[in-house]
Design an enzyme around this catalytic site. Sequence first.
Site, short mmCIF file in Angstrom:
data_model
loop_
_atom_site.label_atom_id
_atom_site.label_comp_id
_atom_site.label_asym_id
_atom_site.label_seq_id
_atom_site.Cartn_x
_atom_site.Cartn_y
_atom_site.Cartn_z
N PHE A 39 1.22 -3.21 4.59
CA PHE A 39 1.52 -4.56 5.07
C PHE A 39 3.01 -4.81 4.81
O PHE A 39 3.54 -4.43 3.76
CB PHE A 39 0.71 -5.60 4.30
CG PHE A 39 -0.68 -5.85 4.85
CD1 PHE A 39 -1.26 -4.99 5.76
CD2 PHE A 39 -1.41 -6.96 4.44
CE1 PHE A 39 -2.54 -5.22 6.27
CE2 PHE A 39 -2.68 -7.21 4.94
CZ PHE A 39 -3.25 -6.34 5.85
N GLU A 99 -2.38 5.57 13.68
CA GLU A 99 -1.98 6.74 12.89
C GLU A 99 -2.32 8.04 13.65
O GLU A 99 -1.53 8.99 13.66
CB GLU A 99 -2.65 6.73 11.51
CG GLU A 99 -2.12 7.83 10.59
CD GLU A 99 -2.65 7.73 9.16
OE1 GLU A 99 -3.60 6.94 8.92
OE2 GLU A 99 -2.12 8.44 8.28
N LYS A 154 -9.80 8.17 1.64
CA LYS A 154 -10.30 6.79 1.47
C LYS A 154 -11.75 6.67 1.90
O LYS A 154 -12.41 5.69 1.56
CB LYS A 154 -9.43 5.82 2.27
CG LYS A 154 -8.02 5.60 1.70
CD LYS A 154 -7.29 4.51 2.46
CE LYS A 154 -5.87 4.28 1.91
NZ LYS A 154 -4.91 5.33 2.31
N HIS A 183 -3.22 8.05 5.89
CA HIS A 183 -3.43 6.72 5.31
C HIS A 183 -4.87 6.30 5.62
O HIS A 183 -5.56 5.78 4.75
CB HIS A 183 -2.41 5.73 5.90
CG HIS A 183 -2.41 4.40 5.21
ND1 HIS A 183 -2.27 4.27 3.86
CD2 HIS A 183 -2.54 3.13 5.70
CE1 HIS A 183 -2.32 2.98 3.53
NE2 HIS A 183 -2.49 2.27 4.62
N CYS A 185 0.80 -1.23 0.00
CA CYS A 185 0.00 0.00 0.00
C CYS A 185 0.83 1.28 0.00
O CYS A 185 0.28 2.38 -0.11
CB CYS A 185 -0.96 0.00 1.18
SG CYS A 185 -2.01 -1.45 1.17
N HIS A 189 -10.02 2.00 -0.32
CA HIS A 189 -8.57 1.81 -0.22
C HIS A 189 -8.09 1.18 -1.52
O HIS A 189 -8.36 0.00 -1.80
CB HIS A 189 -8.26 0.91 0.98
CG HIS A 189 -6.80 0.80 1.29
ND1 HIS A 189 -5.80 1.33 0.48
CD2 HIS A 189 -6.15 0.21 2.34
CE1 HIS A 189 -4.63 1.07 1.01
NE2 HIS A 189 -4.81 0.40 2.13
#
Lengths: 407, 99
Positions: free
Chosen positions: A394, A309, A330, A298, A158, A335
Site C-alpha cells: 500500500f 503481479e 502466503k 507477493h 508490506c 499475509h
Amino acid sequence: MERVVITGLGLVSPLGVDLKSSWENCINGKSGVGEITHFDTSGFKIKIAAQIPSEFEDIVTQSIKKRIRKQMTRSVQVYAVATQMAVEDSGFDFETGDSERYGAAIGASGTDYPSEDMSNVTAFDSGRIVKSMSNAFPAWTSLQYGLTGPTFTVSTACSSGGYAMALAFDQIAMGLCDVMISGASCCPILPEFIAGFGDIQAMSERNVSPEEASCPFDVSRDGFVMGEGAGVLILESETSARNRGAHIYAEVRRPALLGEAYNIVSPRPDGVGMARCMETALKQAGLNTSDVDYINAHGTSTPLNDAYEAKAIMSSFGNDAGKLAVSSTKSVTGHCLAAAGGVEAVLSCMTLETGVIPPTMNLHEQDPDVGLDFVPMEARNAKVDAVLSNSFAFGGHNSVVPFIRYE
Amino acid sequence: MTEITNAMKEEVSSFVKEYFADECEVEISGINDGTLIIEDLDGDSLMFLSLLEIIRQKYDVDVEIKTIGKRLMTKPAETIGDVVDMVLLVIEYGENIPE
C-alpha cells in the site's frame, strides 16, 4: 563493492515457532490459517487469520527476561526471538571485532501496540512509550548484542522487509559495515486491523474453510488472510563470512526499490509498476530473465494484486516467463503484512539452500489468460540458482530482492 | 510524616528485594543491599518508576514522581540498599523529602 551474503536465518511464523518447523510445514503445504483466538471476534465479519502457534508463549518466556519482555509488544517479542535464532544460526560473535561495523535495519509498520492498551491512560505503565516506539526493534537488538553501528527501522507497509534489506545491503556493499541484522516483523491480528482491512474489502471472508481461504492466483480468490510473524536474516560481507568459515545460504544482490506514485492502496493497472521493479532488480543483480529459476511472489490472494503481479511477471520475463516457477507462500502463512518481506526472504533462501520450491496451496484453477507455472498444491525439487522475492505495498512502495546461489 | 519502625524497614527491604528478584528473574538469595541494579541485575530506571508507583499505592503516599526525581538527581539510587533507603524516605516524608 563488497559482495553481501546471508549467513544466518531466523523465522517465527504461523507455520512454526522456528525455521525448521516453519520450512517443513511450508513445503508440505500445511496451512497456518485458523480461527482467530487473539481476541473475541463476535461482531466481526472476518474470524480467521494465520496466528503463530501458541507454544511461542513458552519460548518467549525462556528467551527474553521478564523485565524486558514487559516493555515489548508481541511484534517486538516475535522479532527478538527470531533475531536470537538468526544470530545463533550464523555463529557470529558480536562481542569480537569493531562493534561500530555491526548494525540492524528492520522493517516494521510500527510495534502493533494494541490501541486498547495504548489508550488506557488511567493505568500507570512505565513501558507505554517504549512499547510504542517503532524503533524498538533495532534498539533492543543493539542493546542485546552491543551493536554501535547504524540501527534503524524502515516502514513501507508490506514491503518493509525488502526496503530494510536494501538499506542493510548498502551498508555492507559500501564497506561501512561488516554485519547487518535485517528482516521484518509484524503482529497485526488485532481488532483494529481486522476491522480496518475488512472495511476496505481487502480480506477473505471464507470463515467456514480457513485453511482454504488464502488461495493466491486461484480464480476464486476473495482477499488476503492476515498473518503474523518475523523473518530475520544475517547479512554479512563476503570477506567476513569467508574469513570465519561461515555457512553461506545465499548471496543477496542489491534489491530494487521503486515507487508507483499511483494510488494509496491500488497497484498501477496491469502491474506496470511491479514489472518495472522486477526489471530493475534483474538489471541491478546482473541477471538475465533466463537466469531466474523461481519467484517468491507477493501473491496476496487479492483479486487485483495477483492479476497484476502475474501480468507483470509475464511482461518482464517475456518468453522466459513460462519457464520459471512462481509460488506464493502466503497460501499457507497468510499475509504477514510488514513482516511479509522478511518471512519470504527467509523462505527464498531456504529454497536456494534445499533445492525445494514451496507450493502455492489452494490453487485449483488459475486465471485462464495467465501462462505461469505457479507450482500448485505440491512442492517441487529443482536446481535453483536465482530467486526473486517480491513485495508490493500500500502506498506504492515496491521491492524485489534477488538471492543468488553462492559459489 | 509517617514514623518508620524497624518492622517497616524490614518489610520494605524484603519487598524491594522480592520486586527486583521477580522483575529481573534472579534468585532472591542473590540480592543484597550492595547489589547494583544496572550492572548486576541488568535493570533499568523504568523499573524504579514502576516500583514507586506500587509503593505510592501500597502505603498511600502522597508524593509526585517529579519530587523523587529531583532527589535522585543529587543522590542516585544505584544499589538495592539505595532504593530501600529512598523508598523509606518516600514513605516517611512524602512530598516533603529533605534535599
